[in-house]
Design an enzyme around this catalytic site. Structure first.
Site, PDB file in Angstrom:
ATOM      1  N   LEU A   1     -46.567  22.261  50.709  1.00 53.23           N
ATOM      2  CA  LEU A   1     -47.763  21.353  50.573  1.00 53.23           C
ATOM      3  C   LEU A   1     -48.614  21.582  49.239  1.00 53.23           C
ATOM      4  CD1 LEU A   1     -48.220  20.579  54.034  1.00 53.23           C
ATOM      5  CD2 LEU A   1     -47.008  19.152  53.046  1.00 53.23           C
ATOM      6  N   GLY A   2     -48.965  22.934  49.363  1.00 49.90           N
ATOM      7  CA  GLY A   2     -49.897  23.301  47.964  1.00 49.90           C
ATOM      8  C   GLY A   2     -49.930  24.194  48.115  1.00 49.90           C
TER       9      GLY A   2
ATOM     10  N   GLY B   1     -52.584  27.795  46.822  1.00 50.64           N
ATOM     11  CA  GLY B   1     -54.109  28.103  47.190  1.00 50.64           C
ATOM     12  C   GLY B   1     -54.713  29.690  47.119  1.00 50.64           C
ATOM     13  N   GLY B   2     -55.397  29.921  47.010  1.00 51.26           N
ATOM     14  CA  GLY B   2     -55.837  31.512  46.219  1.00 51.26           C
ATOM     15  C   GLY B   2     -55.695  32.598  47.895  1.00 51.26           C
TER      16      GLY B   2
ATOM     17  N   GLY C   1     -52.777  31.660  49.618  1.00 48.59           N
ATOM     18  CA  GLY C   1     -52.066  31.847  50.655  1.00 48.59           C
ATOM     19  C   GLY C   1     -51.068  30.303  50.002  1.00 48.59           C
TER      20      GLY C   1
ATOM     21  N   VAL D   1     -48.723  26.263  51.587  1.00 54.19           N
ATOM     22  CA  VAL D   1     -48.950  25.690  52.591  1.00 54.19           C
ATOM     23  C   VAL D   1     -47.555  25.480  52.515  1.00 54.19           C
ATOM     24  CG1 VAL D   1     -50.443  24.091  54.386  1.00 54.19           C
ATOM     25  CG2 VAL D   1     -51.446  25.664  52.605  1.00 54.19           C
TER      26      VAL D   1
ATOM     27  N   LYS E   1     -49.558  28.208  56.688  1.00 54.89           N
ATOM     28  CA  LYS E   1     -50.010  28.260  55.475  1.00 54.89           C
ATOM     29  C   LYS E   1     -49.498  29.968  55.792  1.00 54.89           C
ATOM     30  CE  LYS E   1     -54.041  29.759  52.954  1.00 54.89           C
ATOM     31  NZ  LYS E   1     -54.889  28.800  52.237  1.00 54.89           N
TER      32      LYS E   1
ATOM     33  N   ASP F   1     -64.769  27.585  49.426  1.00 53.97           N
ATOM     34  CA  ASP F   1     -64.755  27.320  47.910  1.00 53.97           C
ATOM     35  C   ASP F   1     -64.451  25.702  48.076  1.00 53.97           C
ATOM     36  OD1 ASP F   1     -62.655  27.385  46.219  1.00 53.97           O
ATOM     37  OD2 ASP F   1     -60.801  27.797  47.476  1.00 53.97           O
TER      38      ASP F   1
END
Ligand SMILES: *[C@@H]1O[C@H](CO)[C@@H](O)[C@H](O)[C@H]1NC(C)=O
Ligand SMILES: *[C@@H]1O[C@H](CO)[C@@H](O)[C@H](O)[C@H]1NC(C)=O
Ligand SMILES: *[C@@H]1O[C@H](CO)[C@@H](O)[C@H](O)[C@H]1NC(C)=O
Length: 647
Positions: A334-335, A337-338, A340, A342, A356, A452
């Site tokens: 799904l995405g 990020g810094g 980890g 997801v 996540k 964030d």
């Protein structure tokens, strides 16, 4: 002599017992009640809001003579959502007195809890700090059979009459506009009558009412030959009894609601079987039914109904999550990020979750993982993503969150769904995000700074209400990564200058990022995009120039319908955003002040002029005309990790 004394003592004791029984009967406890395990954080505000909703509901019942109502105080820092329902066989006066008793009970039973419910035979009252009106069936639903069985009539005929009554209610209730039905059913060959009602909360959909009725029916269908039973759930109620609990002229004619279904068909089949194959089979079936239902009744002693009684974090099995995410496949991602990546996960129950996979497995992170998870999973706010559980035993640390079908805000601002949000939806997203942050900063018992805030971390639920994701993880991050992974695309982006350059952390860091996000929401542009007119100005700088020239409307996204908002609306939101991005940080409002500003009608800045934001350009130089700060290198910044401040 001694025996006289004994007798007197016994009589007095008996009298006391009788009196206590009698007074208990006068003040019957509710059929069912439940309290949130969390107390309201701002007691005074929360309970004054609750009082307002209760007073408004009571007015609806007595003045408008309604039997169902919801009232909320939503646009405050301590929102309250309240729902009340009476069975429609009551008179207005009886409904009001049921309400009064429920309101007294809910206070005395749940005291300071931020969510509570009481369910009575005649009415139902519930309040929460989150919206819950569309929930019909929830964990903890249950059936309660009376202890006594019927006498003086044929058990089988009684069971058949109850079965018919309940299955008719099951079919008809969701189809009736008021979601309410009361019926009677004669028991064949005796002068007993079965009385039954069913009702759904009027705010649930027909489908949800049907689902709730199905659950209720399953919960009590095996109660006969017990003399009566109730099925309780978050959004519906079902009951039968062998004695009248409503007047005989109060019944609902179900004929036109049953025709569409196959219920008369079913009766014919049952009749045929009964006559044809005989009573033996029926008796065997009943015996089996009875045994099974006894088993089930024991299993159903749960008492969780909706969000009023939340449990702690669930421990998930690593293998289960691995297969739920198809082995963390790209397709399910799904995405990124810094902290980890997801993934979407479909767990065994069929529910969809977001998993996540933390990009860290240092011993320090592992050691604090479980206590952090317990802390974060206690954060309950409608504008914050729920952490459902975790897995810490496998090769990776995994966090399991509720899943949001609509994804994140960036898709709606400049991704595939660009231009689909109208003004009101955008305002609601701004307002909800502010509320979620205010909760993290000021209302949760531990202060949490997000650090964030950006559109990628603001998820949207089915109703496009915002839920902030990824909060509270900073303590798990290695120290050197905590804030420096912001990409400096020629601009500070969402990061407050004092934090990016000097590592000074306070909750005003989130206020700054929030201000930038608001500008993006209003303009539909990325903060790092330079604008068309002048290719050196980033969004914040451009917004400031427009503000100085009183040309706020030029900033507003041109995909928005100009009839949806006024110049004043646009000006107010942009000024709030600019107020949030001022430097030094002390000039920025707290997030609860932002909530108040957003919900008030006035523009608050006419007296207090805004100060110009600090602009930082590609070489990471601060270009602040007023204070000539020398250029500072980003890599020298040190982060303060005191993110959690105990209260
Ligand atoms: C709410 O109402 C109850 C009962 O009338 C009262 O005891 C309580 O003080 C009120 N609370 C607030 C905050 O107004
Ligand atoms: C019907 O009820 C009355 C009292 O309510 C009772 O006296 C009578 O015996 C009952 N009849 C049958 C057939 O059960
Ligand atoms: C039902 O009957 C009662 C008297 O038994 C009467 O007062 C009431 O008005 C009736 N209600 C309706 C809806 O007919």
């Amino acid at each position: 002599m001694k025996s006289w004394w004994r007798m007197i003592v016994a009589v007095v004791a008996l009298a006391l017992v009788i009196e206590s029984v009698a007074s208990q009967q006068q003040n019957d406890p509710p059929l069912n009640s439940g309290c949130s395990q969390y107390n309201a954080s701002n007691t005074l505000e929360f309970f004054s809001n609750l009082n307002t909703t209760l007073a408004n509901l009571r007015r609806e019942i007595t003045v408008n003579r309604t039997y169902f109502g919801t009232q909320q105080q939503a646009r405050t820092a301590s929102p309250v959502y309240t729902m009340f329902q009476c069975r429609k066989y009551l008179s207005t006066a009886d409904c009001a007195s049921c309400f009064d008793k429920a309101a007294l009970d809910i206070r005395s039973i749940c005291r300071l809890a931020n969510g509570a419910r009481v369910i009575n035979d005649d009415c139902f009252l519930r309040y929460e700090s989150n919206g819950f009106y569309s929930t019909a069936t929830a964990l903890g639903n249950a059936g309660r059979c009376n202890n006594d069985t019927i006498r003086n009539s044929s058990t089988i005929n009684f069971n058949v009459a109850v079965g018919d009554a309940l299955s008719n209610l099951l079919t008809a209730t969701p189809r009736i506009k008021s979601y309410y039905a009361a019926i009677t059913e004669k028991v064949l060959g005796s002068n007993t009558t079965v009385y039954a009602v069913a009702q759904c909360a009027e705010t649930v959909s027909e489908l949800e009412c049907q689902n709730c009725m199905n659950v209720a029916y399953e919960n009590i269908k095996s109660c006969p030959p017990r003399s009566g039973a109730r099925a309780i759930d978050a959004g519906c109620f079902m009951r039968y009894a062998n004695t009248p609990f409503f007047a005989s002229n109060q019944t609902t004619n179900l004929k036109k609601y049953l025709n569409a279904g196959g219920s008369s068909n079913k009766k014919a089949i049952i009749g045929g079987v009964a006559v044809g194959i005989g009573l033996v089979l029926l008796l065997l079936a009943l015996l089996l039914w009875y045994i099974l239902s006894r088993k089930k009744r024991v299993a159903q002693r749960g008492h969780i109904l909706g969000s009023t009684e939340l449990q702690g974090p669930v421990t998930y099995n690593y293998k289960e999550l691995k297969s739920a995410t198809k082995n963390f496949s790209e397709e399910y991602k799904l995405g990124e990020g810094g902290s980890g990546d997801v993934y979407k996960g479909i767990v065994k129950s069929g529910n969809i979750v977001a998993v996540k996979r933390l990009a860290l497995s240092t011993t320090k992170a592992k050691a604090s993982f479980e206590s952090e998870v317990r802390l974060i999973s206690n954060v309950h706010h409608r504008n914050l993503i729920r952490l459902l559980g975790c897995s810490s035993k496998g090769p990776d640390l995994l966090l399991v969150y509720e899943y949001m079908e609509n994804g994140s805000l960036d898709r709606f601002l400049y991704g595939g769904k660009r231009g689909t949000l109208n003004w009101k939806q955008r305002f609601d997203i701004i307002f909800g995000t502010a509320r979620g942050l205010a909760y993290l900063h000021e209302q949760f018992h531990v202060r949490i700074i997000h650090r964030d805030i950006k559109p990628g971390n603001i998820l949207l639920d089915d109703e496009l209400q915002p839920k902030i994701a990824d909060f509270g993880l900073a303590r798990l991050l290695p120290e050197d990564q905590s804030h420096l992974n912001t990409k400096f695309a020629g601009t500070l982006g969402y990061t407050a200058p004092e934090y990016a350059l000097q590592g000074q952390l306070s909750e005003k860091v989130d206020t700054y990022s929030f201000g930038v996000v608001v500008l993006e929401i209003v303009s539909g542009r990325r903060c790092s995009d330079t604008n068309i007119e002048s290719d050196t100005d980033f969004l914040l700088e451009y917004a400031w120039k427009l503000h100085e020239n009183d040309m706020h409307l030029k900033l507003v996204d041109d995909t928005l319908d100009p009839n949806d908002y006024t110049t004043e609306d646009a000006k107010k939101i942009i000024e709030i955003a600019l107020m949030c991005t001022q430097s030094p940080a002390s000039l920025r409002p707290t997030m609860s002040e932002v909530v108040v500003l957003l919900s008030s009608d006035d523009r608050p800045f006419e007296q207090r002029p805004l100060s110009k934001p600090t602009f930082v350009h590609s070489e990471n130089r601060i270009r602040d005309d007023s204070s000539n700060t020398p250029p500072q290198s980003v890599s020298n910044a040190t982060a303060s990790l005191s993110e959690f401040v105990g209260r």
